[in-house]
Write a protein that holds these residues in place. Sequence first.
Motif, mmCIF file in Angstrom:
data_model
loop_
_atom_site.group_PDB
_atom_site.id
_atom_site.type_symbol
_atom_site.label_atom_id
_atom_site.label_comp_id
_atom_site.label_asym_id
_atom_site.label_seq_id
_atom_site.Cartn_x
_atom_site.Cartn_y
_atom_site.Cartn_z
ATOM 1 N N UNK A 57 0.845 -1.192 0.000
ATOM 2 C CA UNK A 57 0.000 0.000 0.000
ATOM 3 C C UNK A 57 0.880 1.241 0.000
ATOM 4 N N UNK A 58 0.581 2.171 -0.895
ATOM 5 C CA UNK A 58 1.334 3.424 -0.993
ATOM 6 C C UNK A 58 0.363 4.580 -0.809
ATOM 7 N N UNK A 59 0.752 5.550 0.015
ATOM 8 C CA UNK A 59 -0.139 6.642 0.397
ATOM 9 C C UNK A 59 0.439 7.992 0.009
ATOM 10 N N UNK A 60 -0.420 8.864 -0.459
ATOM 11 C CA UNK A 60 -0.006 10.230 -0.759
ATOM 12 C C UNK A 60 0.229 10.985 0.542
ATOM 13 N N UNK A 61 1.218 11.863 0.538
ATOM 14 C CA UNK A 61 1.569 12.613 1.727
ATOM 15 C C UNK A 61 0.492 13.615 2.106
ATOM 16 N N UNK A 62 0.421 13.950 3.397
ATOM 17 C CA UNK A 62 -0.606 14.884 3.856
ATOM 18 C C UNK A 62 -0.394 16.277 3.288
ATOM 19 N N UNK A 63 0.817 16.594 2.835
ATOM 20 C CA UNK A 63 1.064 17.913 2.241
ATOM 21 C C UNK A 63 0.375 18.055 0.885
ATOM 22 N N UNK A 64 -0.119 16.963 0.332
ATOM 23 C CA UNK A 64 -0.854 17.032 -0.929
ATOM 24 C C UNK A 64 -2.325 17.374 -0.701
ATOM 25 N N UNK A 65 -2.756 17.422 0.553
ATOM 26 C CA UNK A 65 -4.136 17.783 0.850
ATOM 27 C C UNK A 65 -4.301 19.291 0.780
ATOM 28 N N UNK A 66 -5.535 19.734 0.608
ATOM 29 C CA UNK A 66 -5.811 21.168 0.532
ATOM 30 C C UNK A 66 -5.386 21.880 1.806
ATOM 31 N N UNK A 67 -5.644 21.253 2.944
ATOM 32 C CA UNK A 67 -5.220 21.789 4.225
ATOM 33 C C UNK A 67 -4.245 20.794 4.830
ATOM 34 N N UNK A 68 -2.935 21.098 4.737
ATOM 35 C CA UNK A 68 -1.934 20.122 5.154
ATOM 36 C C UNK A 68 -1.904 19.922 6.669
ATOM 37 N N UNK A 69 -2.689 20.719 7.400
ATOM 38 C CA UNK A 69 -2.794 20.481 8.843
ATOM 39 C C UNK A 69 -3.659 19.262 9.139
ATOM 40 N N UNK A 70 -4.445 18.826 8.156
ATOM 41 C CA UNK A 70 -5.276 17.636 8.314
ATOM 42 C C UNK A 70 -4.432 16.402 8.035
ATOM 43 N N UNK A 71 -3.870 15.817 9.060
ATOM 44 C CA UNK A 71 -2.990 14.669 8.879
ATOM 45 C C UNK A 71 -3.793 13.369 8.862
ATOM 46 N N UNK A 72 -3.078 12.237 8.811
ATOM 47 C CA UNK A 72 -3.738 10.944 8.714
ATOM 48 C C UNK A 72 -4.595 10.638 9.938
ATOM 49 N N UNK A 73 -4.157 11.076 11.116
ATOM 50 C CA UNK A 73 -4.749 10.595 12.358
ATOM 51 C C UNK A 73 -5.241 11.735 13.225
ATOM 52 N N UNK A 74 -5.734 11.373 14.415
ATOM 53 C CA UNK A 74 -6.153 12.334 15.418
ATOM 54 C C UNK A 74 -5.658 11.855 16.772
ATOM 55 N N UNK A 75 -5.199 12.795 17.584
ATOM 56 C CA UNK A 75 -4.700 12.429 18.904
ATOM 57 C C UNK A 75 -5.758 11.836 19.811
ATOM 58 N N UNK A 76 -7.029 12.105 19.520
ATOM 59 C CA UNK A 76 -8.100 11.583 20.370
ATOM 60 C C UNK A 76 -8.724 10.307 19.825
ATOM 61 N N UNK A 77 -8.352 9.899 18.618
ATOM 62 C CA UNK A 77 -8.912 8.680 18.001
ATOM 63 C C UNK A 77 -7.798 7.646 17.882
ATOM 64 N N UNK A 78 -7.499 7.003 18.986
ATOM 65 C CA UNK A 78 -6.339 6.114 19.069
ATOM 66 C C UNK A 78 -6.427 4.960 18.078
ATOM 67 N N UNK A 79 -5.383 4.810 17.273
ATOM 68 C CA UNK A 79 -5.270 3.681 16.355
ATOM 69 C C UNK A 79 -5.896 3.887 14.997
ATOM 70 N N UNK A 80 -6.709 4.942 14.834
ATOM 71 C CA UNK A 80 -7.385 5.183 13.563
ATOM 72 C C UNK A 80 -6.556 6.098 12.672
ATOM 73 N N UNK A 81 -6.411 5.709 11.414
ATOM 74 C CA UNK A 81 -5.757 6.542 10.420
ATOM 75 C C UNK A 81 -6.476 6.378 9.097
ATOM 76 N N UNK A 82 -6.546 7.463 8.333
ATOM 77 C CA UNK A 82 -7.033 7.429 6.963
ATOM 78 C C UNK A 82 -5.882 7.805 6.035
ATOM 79 N N UNK A 83 -5.948 7.340 4.801
ATOM 80 C CA UNK A 83 -4.974 7.724 3.791
ATOM 81 C C UNK A 83 -5.550 7.521 2.401
#
Length: 208
Positions: A57-83
Amino acid sequence: INTVKNYDAAKGGAIKELQSRITFNDGSDWYFIAPPAKDSEGKKYPCIGSPLKECSLHLHGYTERKDFRDTYSSGSATGLLFGVGNVGDKLGSLNNASTFITRDAGATWTEVRKGVYQWEYGDRGSIVVLVDDVSETNVIHYSLDEGSTWNEYEFNDAKVKISDIVTVPSDTSKKFLLISEASGQGESSLTFTIDFEKVFTRQCVLDL
């Protein structure tokens, strides 16, 4: 991270071919990302059965998103990531990408939908919301079980282009805002509120 597969050729001017890696020990070791066996339509990926260097699996970097502050994960959603990415021997074009989720911090992944989607976490990950990041839409896709099953909700009669989906920075709220782009010169953008406050029969409370 994404690394350059054809490093020597790229130094000579060739187009870079990227491959994704993941670490589970603070960067001491890096591994190819194990792909799901099947896609979101239940079809087997053509390369499954090949070594990981030829089928991962190969994922595009978060800097390619419109808002690069929106990263793969969230500090409050342990273990969850999107890509957003693809399964194969290298990272492909966004035009042919799909949206993936992991519920175990990157150990295993599942393709959620074909295409590029924006995502947002709510209520510490008990709510996750997707919206089309490319085409006009009037539908969000949401899950109340960490992405195991998905539902659709039509938030408007007419389709609009969503520029961003947001909630509070801590991702603990059950309310989301969908911000649309203006449809033409002189037109106003629209903001839609999606409220999941009553979606659960009870709210868990931690008594310290």
